[in-house]
Design an enzyme around this catalytic site. Structure first.
Site, PDB file in Angstrom:
ATOM      1  CB  SER A  61     -14.764  13.066 -10.564  1.00  0.00           C
ATOM      2  OG  SER A  61     -15.574  11.827 -11.004  1.00  0.00           O
ATOM      3  CE  LYS A  64     -17.608  12.934 -13.860  1.00  0.00           C
ATOM      4  NZ  LYS A  64     -16.825  12.277 -12.969  1.00  0.00           N
ATOM      5  CB  SER A 119     -19.640  13.512  -9.376  1.00  0.00           C
ATOM      6  OG  SER A 119     -18.287  13.006 -10.014  1.00  0.00           O
TER       7      SER A 119
END
Length: 418
Positions: A61, A64, A119
């Site tokens: 993640s 991101k 997230s």
């Protein structure tokens, strides 16, 4: 030609003493359990510590970071975003979610909180579709932006960081991406937020977003950035710390467990205790000179160039490369105008790029003629105005004189004819 020649003369400025490098004794280096790590000094852009910096690894993640940066750069935070039916595709959307429903409407700013703090993978996909029009186009945007930043080993295949063969980056690349992203004030505000309640257009859905970066609650100096985890990537962390006017960004990839947080703290401590920031070139320093309309113009730094110096070691070598903003000669320039940039190089590695501004204003020949013409027109108008005023005044005085003489004649007549 004079403009280009002046730059060619100043294309490289090497100001240093013999380097000793950044090598430290093994006893003082941080012990990082992750497969790869990177520590970068924000002011100088220099690398303070690295472990397997160019090994290709899954970012989870921490992907991101790029998704959020593009959303902030290309989107409007107050946009109302309609969730698409992609949320029903469990091959693209699974794992951590806020359970977005097709047709649900949310503001982009709230989707960003869900993605950065919680997230949420469904928020990341929704953001990507809104900004890019569709997922493939947004992924192209991600890879193009990575190349612009200099993250040349990175290959994004999705916006969330879910496991996909070929979706890879490196600790070095991720540090570069984070460094650029954190310079955006809105990005920095999001990733340092500990918790945020978002608005949902449908009831009974999660609204409290809590940042998964545990360092935000255990170390007051930590101010972002992003965590990540998948079974393939294991634990990933990109973190920022700011203390005593200094800032570091650290990256750890593929760490086996929660020791990733103590390892990051160890890297930060290494940076604070083993290095100091030194002004390499102060704000206001003249780095080059150009010629505009046969007049010299100094190119000035409007912020300092810093260098991270290892304690008890000599200052490392840096090169300064002056790059003109325009390939052709300048015919005019305004004081404070950015007319060039200086690239700070450590060997072949680019550390930073800073603007160079003009020391004074120089008008073009056309501007000078126009200014002279305006001055002459103003002067002519003033003379004409003064002339008219003078004539008008004289006329009044002449008329007044005539009236006075007439009055005298009338008075004499009355006196002679009582």
């Amino acid at each position: 030609m004079k403009f280009i020649t002046a730059f060619m003369l100043a294309i490289f400025l090497i100001l240093s003493v013999t380097p000793t490098g950044f090598a430290a004794s093994k006893e003082t280096l941080p012990q990082v359990h992750g497969e790869a790590a990177y520590l970068i000094d924000v002011k100088s852009g220099q690398t303070l510590f690295m472990k397997n910096p160019d090994e290709l690894l899954a970012p989870a993640s921490t992907t991101k970071i790029m998704t959020g940066l593009l959303a902030i750069e290309h989107g409007n935070l107050n946009d109302t975003v309609t969730v698409s039916s992609t949320m029903l595709n469990n091959k693209l959307v699974y794992g951590t979610q806020i359970y977005l429903v097709p047709g649900e409407k949310m503001q982009l700013k709230d989707l960003l909180y869900a993605m950065f703090l919680n997230s949420a993978n469904d928020a990341a996909v929704t953001i990507a579709e809104h900004i890019g029009g569709d997922l493939p186009h947004f992924v192209n945007m991600m890879n193009q932006r990575a190349l612009e930043i200099g993250a040349t080993h990175t290959n994004f295949l999705n916006a969330s960081g879910l496991t996909e063969a070929g979706h890879l980056t490196t600790a070095h690349d991720l540090a570069l991406i984070a460094l650029v992203a954190y310079q955006n004030p809105l990005f920095a505000q999001y990733v340092r937020t500990k918790s945020q309640t978002i608005s949902r257009s449908k009831p009974d859905l999660p609204t409290l977003m809590v940042n998964e970066n545990k360092l935000l609650r255990t170390d007051s100096a930590v101010d972002g950035i992003k965590t990540g985890y998948t079974a393939a990537a294991q634990n990933c962390l990109v973190a920022s710390v700011t203390k005593d006017g200094r800032q570091f960004i650290g990256v750890i990839l593929k760490s086996p467990g929660h020791e990733i947080y103590t390892d990051m703290e160890d890297m930060f401590e290494y940076g604070f205790t083993q290095f100091k920031d030194v002004v390499f070139k102060p704000s206001g320093a003249v780095l080059s000179t150009i010629v505009v309309n046969n007049e010299p113009v100094n190119l000035i730094l409007d912020r300092p160039i810093y260098i991270a110096q290892k304690l008890d070691e000599q200052t490392p070598t840096l090169s300064l490369q002056v790059i003109p903003a325009s390939t052709g000669p300048l015919v005019s320039v305004e004081e404070g105008q950015v007319v060039a940039h200086v690239k700070v190089l450590d060997g072949n590695t680019s550390l930073n790029t800073l603007p160079l501004i003009s020391s004074k204003t120089i008008q073009s020949q056309t501007q000078k003629k126009s200014s002279m013409s305006n001055d002459l027109n103003w002067l002519g108008g003033l003379i004409l105005s003064l002339g008219v005023t003078l004539i008008f005044t004289l006329a009044i005085k002449l008329n007044a004189g005539r009236l006075d003489r007439r009055q005298v004649r009338l008075t004499r007549r009355r006196e002679s004819n009582p």
